[in-house]
Design an enzyme around this catalytic site. Structure first.
Site, PDB file in Angstrom:
ATOM      1  N   LYS A   5      -8.647  -1.771   5.526  1.00 14.28           N
ATOM      2  CA  LYS A   5      -8.940  -2.092   4.123  1.00 14.28           C
ATOM      3  C   LYS A   5      -7.992  -3.166   3.586  1.00 14.28           C
ATOM      4  O   LYS A   5      -8.400  -4.038   2.813  1.00 14.28           O
ATOM      5  CB  LYS A   5      -8.871  -0.814   3.276  1.00 14.28           C
ATOM      6  CG  LYS A   5     -10.104   0.068   3.525  1.00 14.28           C
ATOM      7  CD  LYS A   5     -10.043   1.382   2.775  1.00 14.28           C
ATOM      8  CE  LYS A   5      -9.277   2.412   3.554  1.00 14.28           C
ATOM      9  NZ  LYS A   5      -9.597   3.805   3.240  1.00 14.28           N
TER      10      LYS A   5
ATOM     11  N   ARG B 220     -15.475  11.988   9.606  1.00 15.79           N
ATOM     12  CA  ARG B 220     -14.199  12.656   9.922  1.00 15.79           C
ATOM     13  C   ARG B 220     -13.966  13.837   8.991  1.00 15.79           C
ATOM     14  O   ARG B 220     -13.456  14.887   9.402  1.00 15.79           O
ATOM     15  CB  ARG B 220     -13.035  11.652   9.801  1.00 15.79           C
ATOM     16  CG  ARG B 220     -12.994  10.646  10.940  1.00 15.79           C
ATOM     17  CD  ARG B 220     -12.091   9.467  10.603  1.00 15.79           C
ATOM     18  NE  ARG B 220     -10.735   9.891  10.303  1.00 15.79           N
ATOM     19  CZ  ARG B 220      -9.884   9.214   9.522  1.00 15.79           C
ATOM     20  NH1 ARG B 220     -10.250   8.083   8.968  1.00 15.79           N
ATOM     21  NH2 ARG B 220      -8.675   9.672   9.317  1.00 15.79           N
TER      22      ARG B 220
ATOM     23  N   SER C 250      -7.795   3.085   9.486  1.00 18.02           N
ATOM     24  CA  SER C 250      -8.569   3.145   8.240  1.00 18.02           C
ATOM     25  C   SER C 250      -7.836   2.410   7.120  1.00 18.02           C
ATOM     26  O   SER C 250      -8.402   1.544   6.433  1.00 18.02           O
ATOM     27  CB  SER C 250      -8.785   4.621   7.876  1.00 18.02           C
ATOM     28  OG  SER C 250      -9.223   4.779   6.549  1.00 18.02           O
TER      29      SER C 250
ATOM     30  N   HIS D  47       0.841  -1.194   0.000  1.00 12.41           N
ATOM     31  CA  HIS D  47       0.000   0.000   0.000  1.00 12.41           C
ATOM     32  C   HIS D  47       0.873   1.240   0.000  1.00 12.41           C
ATOM     33  O   HIS D  47       1.836   1.332   0.750  1.00 12.41           O
ATOM     34  CB  HIS D  47      -0.901   0.032   1.244  1.00 12.41           C
ATOM     35  CG  HIS D  47      -1.752   1.266   1.298  1.00 12.41           C
ATOM     36  ND1 HIS D  47      -2.901   1.389   0.572  1.00 12.41           N
ATOM     37  CD2 HIS D  47      -1.583   2.445   1.945  1.00 12.41           C
ATOM     38  CE1 HIS D  47      -3.429   2.587   0.783  1.00 12.41           C
ATOM     39  NE2 HIS D  47      -2.649   3.250   1.607  1.00 12.41           N
TER      40      HIS D  47
HETATM   41  N1  URA Z   1      -6.450   7.271   3.542  1.00 14.77           N
HETATM   42  C1  URA Z   1      -7.291   6.381   4.099  1.00 14.77           C
HETATM   43  O1  URA Z   1      -7.570   5.340   3.525  1.00 14.77           O
HETATM   44  N2  URA Z   1      -7.822   6.647   5.310  1.00 14.77           N
HETATM   45  C2  URA Z   1      -7.545   7.775   5.980  1.00 14.77           C
HETATM   46  O2  URA Z   1      -8.049   7.948   7.071  1.00 14.77           O
HETATM   47  C3  URA Z   1      -6.687   8.711   5.389  1.00 14.77           C
HETATM   48  C4  URA Z   1      -6.137   8.426   4.167  1.00 14.77           C
END
Ligand code: URA
Ligand code: CA
Length: 433
Positions: free
Chosen positions: A187, A168, A183, A82
């Site tokens: 994912k 947010r 976050s 990532h």
């Molecule tokens: N990218 C993300 O996937 N989540 C965040 O909170 C900030 C940047």
């Protein structure tokens, strides 16, 4: 359990238990906890931070809020990469075939998204015929045979993150290390990664503007990965200028092919070797980073990495001749040179502004509805630290219109030339394990 008590606890800096964190995330996802209470909770997290145990629990609660991809039909350790995002970042296109050629299974799920250029899927669609519609069975079979396949995002992954991110965004709580880290990691874990390599970028083209913030984010994500049973490593890399030379979809595909052949830009090649080494080690195919690097260099030199790319394109419906004939990629109608107005040294290439110039030309999406022009973009001809003479080209614009004034002006203003010799920036700032 009452939400108001948990807000108060976090406000006062007391650690929440795993069941309390689950209560918050499950309650909010289901709609039992209203936005105003969640907003107060997020602001308390913003100021009071979270412990390692809280961050890991928050991440897994978000993972379990929706579907999780089951990659158990794929042999080996599935390592995902990532990047926190930058300008002209072509690493995914290079790393997939490169580490697959070293035996590491790459089962990649990618998106389109907004930005200066398209996402990985948009870029690959510059190859005529290429598609990402594979059934789960086809996907697993292709990874087992070739070690590389790429599909579009499907399923309902991390709905808690989607809902939280939207909240947010309007409550000034995006910029919180535990919230960003959970976050991103939720994912990756929901997408089935056994191990994760992170490229945290820093500089004016990046989400984290300073190396200190980038390091805090990298440590937070590595902590979450290791705390949830996924081996995780991070590097911190420079995004004060764009990576490589190409910014644009077809142009980046060409640059990726060059890099797989060993003739790519030096910085892109180096970043791919550093990230790839981590992936090969985490994938269990090498004992040390040095050994892994040797394997990757051999895969490029022998042509095996390019051969994996060719087969990958062919299996997903694309024209494999692309690997040898760049003229088969979409071509722009017009090119224009951005000329240096003075002699000197390139002192700065403001990455986000240069990315915006590419978007103005049509290479990226400003909104979800925008159409991308795969042929357009720009090629830098100089990087920071390079000598330049007045009248020489700093960049070439590839456009499908003759009206490129705005992009031209943006580039002229954001490629800065100095009378003094300026050193090239350090590409890899740190490795965090
Ligand atoms: N990218 C993300 O996937 N989540 C965040 O909170 C900030 C940047
Ligand atoms: Ca810069």
């Amino acid at each position: 359990m009452r939400m108001v008590d948990l807000i108060e606890k976090k406000r006062d800096g007391v650690e929440l238990t795993p069941s309390e964190i689950r209560f918050v995330i499950e309650g909010y996802t289901k709609g039992d906890i209203p936005d105003y209470q969640m907003s107060a909770f997020l602001m308390a997290v913003f100021f009071e931070d979270m412990t390692d145990a809280e961050r890991a629990e928050l991440t897994m609660a978000m993972v379990e809020s929706g579907d999780q991809i089951d990659l158990s039909a794929i042999e080996g350790i599935k390592v995902d990469k990532h990047s926190t995002g930058g300008v002209g970042d072509t690493t995914t296109l290079v790393l997939g075939p490169l580490v697959a050629a070293c035996g590491v299974p790459v089962a990649k799920m990618s998106g389109r998204g907004l930005g200066h250029t398209g996402g990985t899927i948009d870029k690959l669609e510059a190859i005529s015929g290429f598609h990402v519609e594979l059934t789960p069975e086809q996907f697993a079979a292709q990874v087992n045979e070739l070690k590389l396949a790429l599909v579009g995002q499907s399923g309902n992954l991390t709905p808690a993150d989607k809902k939280l991110y939207a909240l947010r965004d309007v409550t000034a709580t995006v910029n919180s290390i535990p919230l960003i880290a959970s976050s991103i990691m939720s994912k990756k874990i929901a997408a089935g990664a056994d191990a994760i390599v992170l490229d945290v970028k820093t500089g004016d083209g990046a989400f984290m503007k300073t190396p200190e913030d980038a390091e805090r984010l990298a440590r937070a994500m590595v902590g979450i990965g290791n705390g949830t049973g996924r081996q995780t490593m991070a590097i911190i890399s420079d995004m004060s200028q764009p990576l490589g030379f190409a910014i644009g979809n077809a142009l980046e595909v060409q640059e990726a092919i060059d890099t797989l052949k060993g003739t790519g830009p030096r910085d892109l090649t180096e970043l791919c070797l550093v990230l790839g080494s981590q992936m090969v080690v985490l994938g269990g195919k090498a004992e040390t980073l040095d050994e892994a690097r040797g394997m990757l260099e051999e895969a490029i030199a022998s042509g095996r990495a390019l051969e994996v790319f060719r087969q990958f394109v062919e299996r997903q419906g694309g024209d494999p001749r692309i690997a040898d004939d760049p003229a088969l990629l979409p071509q722009a109608d017009y090119t224009f040179e951005v000329q240096a107005k003075q002699s000197g040294w390139v002192a700065d290439i403001i990455a986000d502004e240069v990315g915006t110039a590419a978007m103005l030309l049509g290479a990226g999406r400003a909104t979800k509805e925008s159409e991308i022009d795969l042929a357009v973009g720009l090629m830098l001809r100089k990087k920071v630290g390079d000598r330049v003479e007045a009248g020489e080209s700093l960049a070439t614009i590839f456009a499908n219109t003759e009206d490129v004034q705005e992009a031209m002006k943006t580039l002229e203003e954001n490629i800065i030339i100095s009378d003094e010799n300026v050193p090239a920036p350090e590409l890899i700032l740190e490795i965090v394990t």
